[in-house]
Write a protein that holds these residues in place. Structure first.
Motif, short mmCIF file in Angstrom:
data_model
loop_
_atom_site.label_atom_id
_atom_site.label_comp_id
_atom_site.label_asym_id
_atom_site.label_seq_id
_atom_site.Cartn_x
_atom_site.Cartn_y
_atom_site.Cartn_z
N GLY A 184 0.82 -1.22 0.00
CA GLY A 184 0.00 0.00 0.00
C GLY A 184 0.84 1.26 0.00
O GLY A 184 0.56 2.21 -0.74
N ALA A 185 1.90 1.27 0.81
CA ALA A 185 2.78 2.45 0.88
C ALA A 185 3.49 2.67 -0.46
O ALA A 185 3.60 3.82 -0.93
CB ALA A 185 3.79 2.28 2.00
N ALA A 186 3.97 1.59 -1.07
CA ALA A 186 4.67 1.73 -2.36
C ALA A 186 3.73 2.27 -3.44
O ALA A 186 4.12 3.17 -4.21
CB ALA A 186 5.23 0.37 -2.78
N LEU A 199 9.60 2.87 -7.13
CA LEU A 199 9.14 2.17 -5.92
C LEU A 199 8.05 1.16 -6.31
O LEU A 199 6.86 1.42 -6.21
CB LEU A 199 8.62 3.16 -4.90
N HIS A 200 8.49 0.01 -6.76
CA HIS A 200 7.58 -1.06 -7.19
C HIS A 200 6.88 -1.67 -5.97
O HIS A 200 7.47 -1.76 -4.88
CB HIS A 200 8.38 -2.13 -7.93
N PRO A 201 5.62 -2.09 -6.11
CA PRO A 201 4.92 -2.72 -4.97
C PRO A 201 5.66 -3.91 -4.37
O PRO A 201 5.62 -4.13 -3.16
CB PRO A 201 3.58 -3.15 -5.59
N LEU A 202 6.37 -4.69 -5.21
CA LEU A 202 7.13 -5.82 -4.68
C LEU A 202 8.29 -5.36 -3.80
O LEU A 202 8.64 -6.03 -2.82
CB LEU A 202 7.65 -6.70 -5.82
N LEU A 203 8.90 -4.21 -4.13
CA LEU A 203 9.97 -3.68 -3.29
C LEU A 203 9.41 -3.22 -1.94
O LEU A 203 10.00 -3.46 -0.89
CB LEU A 203 10.66 -2.51 -3.99
N MET A 217 -1.87 -5.06 8.18
CA MET A 217 -3.07 -5.05 7.35
C MET A 217 -3.73 -3.67 7.36
O MET A 217 -4.12 -3.14 6.31
CB MET A 217 -4.06 -6.09 7.85
N ALA A 218 -3.86 -3.08 8.55
CA ALA A 218 -4.51 -1.78 8.67
C ALA A 218 -3.74 -0.70 7.92
O ALA A 218 -4.33 0.15 7.22
CB ALA A 218 -4.66 -1.40 10.14
N THR A 219 -2.42 -0.71 8.03
CA THR A 219 -1.59 0.27 7.34
C THR A 219 -1.76 0.16 5.83
O THR A 219 -1.91 1.17 5.12
CB THR A 219 -0.11 0.08 7.71
N GLY A 220 -1.75 -1.06 5.34
CA GLY A 220 -1.91 -1.26 3.90
C GLY A 220 -3.25 -0.78 3.39
O GLY A 220 -3.33 -0.14 2.33
N LEU A 221 -4.31 -1.07 4.11
CA LEU A 221 -5.65 -0.66 3.67
C LEU A 221 -5.79 0.86 3.68
O LEU A 221 -6.45 1.44 2.80
CB LEU A 221 -6.71 -1.30 4.57
N VAL A 222 -5.17 1.52 4.67
CA VAL A 222 -5.23 2.99 4.72
C VAL A 222 -4.50 3.59 3.52
O VAL A 222 -5.00 4.50 2.85
CB VAL A 222 -4.63 3.50 6.04
N PHE A 223 -3.31 3.09 3.23
CA PHE A 223 -2.55 3.60 2.08
C PHE A 223 -3.28 3.34 0.77
O PHE A 223 -3.32 4.20 -0.12
CB PHE A 223 -1.16 2.97 2.03
N LEU A 224 -3.87 2.15 0.63
CA LEU A 224 -4.61 1.84 -0.60
C LEU A 224 -5.82 2.76 -0.76
O LEU A 224 -6.16 3.18 -1.87
CB LEU A 224 -5.07 0.39 -0.58
N ALA A 225 -6.45 3.10 0.36
CA ALA A 225 -7.61 3.99 0.30
C ALA A 225 -7.22 5.40 -0.12
O ALA A 225 -8.01 6.11 -0.75
CB ALA A 225 -8.32 4.02 1.65
N ARG A 226 -6.00 5.82 0.23
CA ARG A 226 -5.55 7.17 -0.08
C ARG A 226 -4.80 7.25 -1.42
O ARG A 226 -4.43 8.33 -1.85
CB ARG A 226 -4.61 7.67 1.04
N THR A 227 -4.57 6.12 -2.06
CA THR A 227 -3.85 6.11 -3.33
C THR A 227 -4.72 6.65 -4.45
O THR A 227 -5.86 6.20 -4.62
CB THR A 227 -3.40 4.68 -3.68
#
Length: 282
Positions: free
Chosen positions: A58-60, A72-76, A112-122
């Motif tokens: 999510g951050a990437a 900054l690839h998602p896999l990285l 999980m929570a961090t990823g969902l927050v970043f995905l929501a703000r992407t």
């Protein structure tokens, strides 16, 4: 089946060949690391690391799209998050600063929570289902290169650190008495799990990753007497499950991640019933 073979040989359809190559490249790593996870009985640690991966993905994606950081690839991002979670769990376990199970639960949920927050703000639309449950059919050649590099690193470390890893997995106290550096080796083991989890996320996603990491190894362990044989047998089973899952997903229009896990789970169940009925013992 004919439709699958025609699509596989069609020069304009590249994603099937990429998916099968991905399954072949990663199955060796899955078999080796999964065997260590099963022998050491730390599938719950692998689960925490796999769920923390979503935070890195999510951050990437967020920094890539919102701030133009194209490299900054998602896999990285997934690899960095997985390694961070692995080192954190290992350091806390070795220091005794807090209960390991509490740390594992926190890493699991916070990731999980961090990823969902970043995905929501992407910016733009991002389907979280692809990362949660995987889709090997959408991998690109770039993903394949990154996976190949991680696979190579994993194989090199596994070959040179095999004896230490085996000692810690089978008898940690004896390894400590022999001065093998249990703390460092355990951290190395979790880092290997982290790299393998990142490889697996591309295949079956964050939620289902633990199943494919452990089911083939658990099945292989019922029929062999050595760790090396278990790794080889588990690698073969993983490649078979991934390949058949890709075929089923393509022909029946199923999501490939769940198809792979359903197949592995069904075979594991049948194998267990067979052992129960026949009274087979290794």
């Amino acid at each position: 089946m004919n439709a699958f073979m025609e699509a596989l040989t069609d020069p304009d359809i590249n994603f099937l060949r990429v998916a099968l190559l991905m399954g072949l490249m990663s199955s060796v790593a899955f078999g080796m690391t999964g065997s260590l996870v099963v022998v050491k009985r730390i599938s719950y640690v692998a689960g925490a690391i796999s769920h923390a991966v979503l935070g890195g993905i999510g951050a990437a994606l967020y920094f890539q799209r919102a701030h133009g950081i194209e490299w900054l690839h998602p896999l990285l991002g997934a690899l960095l998050a997985a390694l961070l979670a692995a080192v954190m769990i290992s350091l806390i376990r070795n220091s005794g600063f807090a209960r390991e199970d509490s740390v594992i639960g926190a890493v699991w949920a916070v990731g999980m929570a961090t990823g969902l927050v970043f995905l929501a703000r992407t910016p733009g639309y991002t389907d979280p289902m692809t990362y949660l449950f995987g889709n090997i059919l959408i991998l690109s050649p770039t993903d394949l290169v990154l996976v190949g590099l991680m696979d190579l690193v994993l194989l090199v470390v596994m070959v040179f650190g095999y004896n230490r890893l085996q000692a810690v997995c089978f008898d940690e106290e004896q390894a400590r008495l022999r001065g093998l550096g249990v703390g460092f080796t355990y951290t190395l083991l979790l880092c290997l799990i982290a790299v393998t989890v990142v490889l697996l996320v591309s295949v079956v996603g964050v939620v289902l990753v633990v199943a494919l990491l452990t089911i083939p190894a658990a099945m292989a362990g019922q029929y062999v007497r050595s760790l090396k044989a278990m790794m080889v047998f588990s690698s073969v089973l993983t490649f078979v499950f991934v390949t058949v899952g890709i075929v089923v997903g393509f022909l029946w229009d199923w999501p490939t991640g769940p198809a792979i896990i359903l197949l592995a789970g069904a075979v594991y169940l049948l194998q267990s019933l067979f052992r129960r009925v026949t009274g087979y013992r290794r």
